[in-house]
Design a protein around this motif. Structure first.
Motif, PDB file in Angstrom:
ATOM      1  N   LEU A  28      58.105 -21.275 -10.625  1.00  0.00           N
ATOM      2  CA  LEU A  28      58.788 -21.223 -11.990  1.00  0.00           C
ATOM      3  C   LEU A  28      58.753 -19.682 -12.529  1.00  0.00           C
ATOM      4  O   LEU A  28      58.030 -19.364 -12.081  1.00  0.00           O
ATOM      5  N   PRO A  29      59.660 -19.627 -12.636  1.00  0.00           N
ATOM      6  CA  PRO A  29      59.913 -18.227 -13.473  1.00  0.00           C
ATOM      7  C   PRO A  29      58.865 -18.197 -14.782  1.00  0.00           C
ATOM      8  O   PRO A  29      58.537 -19.237 -15.089  1.00  0.00           O
ATOM      9  N   HIS A  30      58.602 -17.040 -14.849  1.00  0.00           N
ATOM     10  CA  HIS A  30      57.186 -16.892 -15.518  1.00  0.00           C
ATOM     11  C   HIS A  30      57.931 -17.370 -17.194  1.00  0.00           C
ATOM     12  O   HIS A  30      56.624 -18.025 -17.728  1.00  0.00           O
ATOM     13  N   THR A  31      59.084 -16.917 -17.369  1.00  0.00           N
ATOM     14  CA  THR A  31      59.515 -17.591 -18.712  1.00  0.00           C
ATOM     15  C   THR A  31      59.361 -18.691 -18.857  1.00  0.00           C
ATOM     16  O   THR A  31      59.254 -19.695 -20.124  1.00  0.00           O
ATOM     17  N   PRO A  69      65.367 -25.872   4.224  1.00  0.00           N
ATOM     18  CA  PRO A  69      64.321 -25.855   4.303  1.00  0.00           C
ATOM     19  C   PRO A  69      63.385 -24.428   5.281  1.00  0.00           C
ATOM     20  O   PRO A  69      64.191 -24.041   6.619  1.00  0.00           O
ATOM     21  N   ARG A  70      62.012 -24.835   5.655  1.00  0.00           N
ATOM     22  CA  ARG A  70      61.840 -23.122   6.801  1.00  0.00           C
ATOM     23  C   ARG A  70      60.111 -24.113   6.548  1.00  0.00           C
ATOM     24  O   ARG A  70      59.627 -24.098   5.223  1.00  0.00           O
ATOM     25  N   ARG A  71      59.706 -23.841   8.040  1.00  0.00           N
ATOM     26  CA  ARG A  71      57.792 -24.002   7.898  1.00  0.00           C
ATOM     27  C   ARG A  71      57.284 -22.920   7.280  1.00  0.00           C
ATOM     28  O   ARG A  71      57.543 -21.688   7.172  1.00  0.00           O
ATOM     29  N   MET A  72      56.556 -23.118   6.311  1.00  0.00           N
ATOM     30  CA  MET A  72      55.435 -22.136   5.067  1.00  0.00           C
ATOM     31  C   MET A  72      53.952 -22.324   4.930  1.00  0.00           C
ATOM     32  O   MET A  72      53.891 -23.770   4.664  1.00  0.00           O
ATOM     33  N   PHE A  73      52.940 -21.887   4.838  1.00  0.00           N
ATOM     34  CA  PHE A  73      51.701 -22.446   4.997  1.00  0.00           C
ATOM     35  C   PHE A  73      51.705 -23.780   5.512  1.00  0.00           C
ATOM     36  O   PHE A  73      50.801 -24.805   5.636  1.00  0.00           O
ATOM     37  N   GLY A  74      52.348 -24.501   6.863  1.00  0.00           N
ATOM     38  CA  GLY A  74      52.063 -25.002   7.340  1.00  0.00           C
ATOM     39  C   GLY A  74      52.490 -26.356   7.438  1.00  0.00           C
ATOM     40  O   GLY A  74      52.007 -28.008   7.697  1.00  0.00           O
ATOM     41  N   THR A  75      53.264 -26.462   6.419  1.00  0.00           N
ATOM     42  CA  THR A  75      54.180 -27.073   5.548  1.00  0.00           C
ATOM     43  C   THR A  75      56.147 -27.307   5.485  1.00  0.00           C
ATOM     44  O   THR A  75      56.434 -25.890   5.542  1.00  0.00           O
ATOM     45  N   GLN A  76      56.435 -27.952   4.726  1.00  0.00           N
ATOM     46  CA  GLN A  76      58.011 -27.453   5.022  1.00  0.00           C
ATOM     47  C   GLN A  76      57.745 -26.528   3.054  1.00  0.00           C
ATOM     48  O   GLN A  76      57.062 -27.191   2.743  1.00  0.00           O
ATOM     49  N   TYR A 122      60.738 -24.313   0.439  1.00  0.00           N
ATOM     50  CA  TYR A 122      62.249 -24.598   0.313  1.00  0.00           C
ATOM     51  C   TYR A 122      62.444 -23.131   0.195  1.00  0.00           C
ATOM     52  O   TYR A 122      62.026 -22.988  -1.016  1.00  0.00           O
ATOM     53  N   PHE A 123      63.890 -22.766  -0.152  1.00  0.00           N
ATOM     54  CA  PHE A 123      64.407 -21.863  -0.066  1.00  0.00           C
ATOM     55  C   PHE A 123      65.748 -21.425  -0.468  1.00  0.00           C
ATOM     56  O   PHE A 123      66.304 -22.204  -0.188  1.00  0.00           O
ATOM     57  N   VAL A 124      66.060 -20.731  -1.559  1.00  0.00           N
ATOM     58  CA  VAL A 124      67.073 -20.054  -2.000  1.00  0.00           C
ATOM     59  C   VAL A 124      67.389 -18.415  -1.477  1.00  0.00           C
ATOM     60  O   VAL A 124      66.305 -18.062  -2.440  1.00  0.00           O
ATOM     61  N   GLY A 125      67.964 -18.256  -0.259  1.00  0.00           N
ATOM     62  CA  GLY A 125      68.236 -16.781   0.115  1.00  0.00           C
ATOM     63  C   GLY A 125      66.936 -16.365   0.623  1.00  0.00           C
ATOM     64  O   GLY A 125      66.268 -17.310   1.209  1.00  0.00           O
ATOM     65  N   PRO A 126      66.036 -15.770   0.293  1.00  0.00           N
ATOM     66  CA  PRO A 126      65.185 -15.186   0.911  1.00  0.00           C
ATOM     67  C   PRO A 126      63.946 -15.708  -0.273  1.00  0.00           C
ATOM     68  O   PRO A 126      62.618 -15.436   0.174  1.00  0.00           O
ATOM     69  N   ALA A 127      63.647 -16.473  -1.201  1.00  0.00           N
ATOM     70  CA  ALA A 127      63.160 -16.737  -2.513  1.00  0.00           C
ATOM     71  C   ALA A 127      62.730 -18.425  -2.230  1.00  0.00           C
ATOM     72  O   ALA A 127      63.462 -18.247  -2.017  1.00  0.00           O
ATOM     73  N   MET A 128      61.959 -18.464  -2.031  1.00  0.00           N
ATOM     74  CA  MET A 128      60.632 -19.727  -1.997  1.00  0.00           C
ATOM     75  C   MET A 128      60.459 -20.265  -3.250  1.00  0.00           C
ATOM     76  O   MET A 128      60.015 -19.061  -4.062  1.00  0.00           O
ATOM     77  N   PHE A 129      61.119 -21.716  -3.471  1.00  0.00           N
ATOM     78  CA  PHE A 129      60.716 -21.856  -5.039  1.00  0.00           C
ATOM     79  C   PHE A 129      59.821 -23.502  -4.961  1.00  0.00           C
ATOM     80  O   PHE A 129      59.693 -23.852  -5.635  1.00  0.00           O
TER      81      PHE A 129
END
Length: 66
Positions: free
Chosen positions: A54-57, A26-33, A35-42
Protein backbone atom coordinates in the motif's frame (compact mmCIF):
# COMPACT_ATOMS: atom_id res chain seq x y z
CA UNK A 1 -7.34 -47.10 2.01
CA UNK A 2 -6.94 -43.36 2.51
CA UNK A 3 -7.92 -41.15 -0.39
CA UNK A 4 -6.29 -37.73 -0.74
CA UNK A 5 -8.85 -35.05 -1.46
CA UNK A 6 -7.73 -32.06 -3.52
CA UNK A 7 -7.13 -28.89 -1.56
CA UNK A 8 -9.43 -26.10 -2.78
CA UNK A 9 -7.68 -23.21 -4.50
CA UNK A 10 -8.72 -20.47 -2.10
CA UNK A 11 -6.60 -17.91 -3.97
CA UNK A 12 -8.52 -18.32 -7.26
CA UNK A 13 -11.18 -15.62 -6.63
CA UNK A 14 -8.52 -13.12 -5.55
CA UNK A 15 -6.27 -14.01 -8.49
CA UNK A 16 -9.18 -13.59 -10.91
CA UNK A 17 -10.06 -10.21 -9.39
CA UNK A 18 -6.47 -8.95 -9.54
CA UNK A 19 -6.18 -9.99 -13.17
CA UNK A 20 -9.41 -8.18 -14.03
CA UNK A 21 -7.98 -4.81 -12.92
CA UNK A 22 -6.77 -2.52 -15.72
CA UNK A 23 -3.06 -2.70 -16.48
CA UNK A 24 -2.32 -5.61 -14.10
CA UNK A 25 0.23 -8.14 -15.37
CA UNK A 26 1.28 -11.30 -13.53
CA UNK A 27 4.96 -12.30 -13.21
CA UNK A 28 6.90 -14.78 -11.12
CA UNK A 29 8.63 -13.31 -8.07
CA UNK A 30 9.67 -14.82 -4.74
CA UNK A 31 8.81 -18.24 -6.20
CA UNK A 32 5.14 -17.30 -6.56
CA UNK A 33 2.81 -15.23 -8.71
CA UNK A 34 3.22 -11.48 -8.26
CA UNK A 35 1.06 -8.73 -9.74
CA UNK A 36 2.41 -5.57 -11.35
CA UNK A 37 1.16 -2.36 -12.86
CA UNK A 38 3.98 -1.20 -15.09
CA UNK A 39 7.24 -1.82 -13.24
CA UNK A 40 5.63 -1.61 -9.78
CA UNK A 41 4.77 -4.81 -7.90
CA UNK A 42 1.70 -4.30 -5.73
CA UNK A 43 0.64 -7.79 -4.61
CA UNK A 44 1.77 -11.40 -4.35
CA UNK A 45 0.63 -14.62 -2.72
CA UNK A 46 2.64 -16.11 0.13
CA UNK A 47 1.62 -19.60 1.29
CA UNK A 48 -0.77 -18.35 3.99
CA UNK A 49 -1.84 -14.95 2.62
CA UNK A 50 -2.23 -12.35 -0.08
CA UNK A 51 0.40 -9.65 0.50
CA UNK A 52 -0.49 -6.17 -0.75
CA UNK A 53 1.83 -3.17 -0.93
CA UNK A 54 0.00 0.00 0.00
CA UNK A 55 1.10 3.59 -0.49
CA UNK A 56 2.41 4.99 2.81
CA UNK A 57 -0.55 7.34 3.28
CA UNK A 58 -3.10 4.53 2.77
CA UNK A 59 -1.18 2.26 5.16
CA UNK A 60 -0.98 4.99 7.80
CA UNK A 61 -4.73 5.72 7.53
CA UNK A 62 -5.59 2.03 7.73
CA UNK A 63 -3.43 1.53 10.81
CA UNK A 64 -4.84 4.63 12.51
CA UNK A 65 -8.39 3.39 11.92
CA UNK A 66 -7.68 0.11 13.67
Amino acid sequence: MDVMMPIPDRAAPYRDRLLSLPGVMPRRMFGTQAYFVGPAMFAFFSPPALVVRLPHTVFTEAMAGG
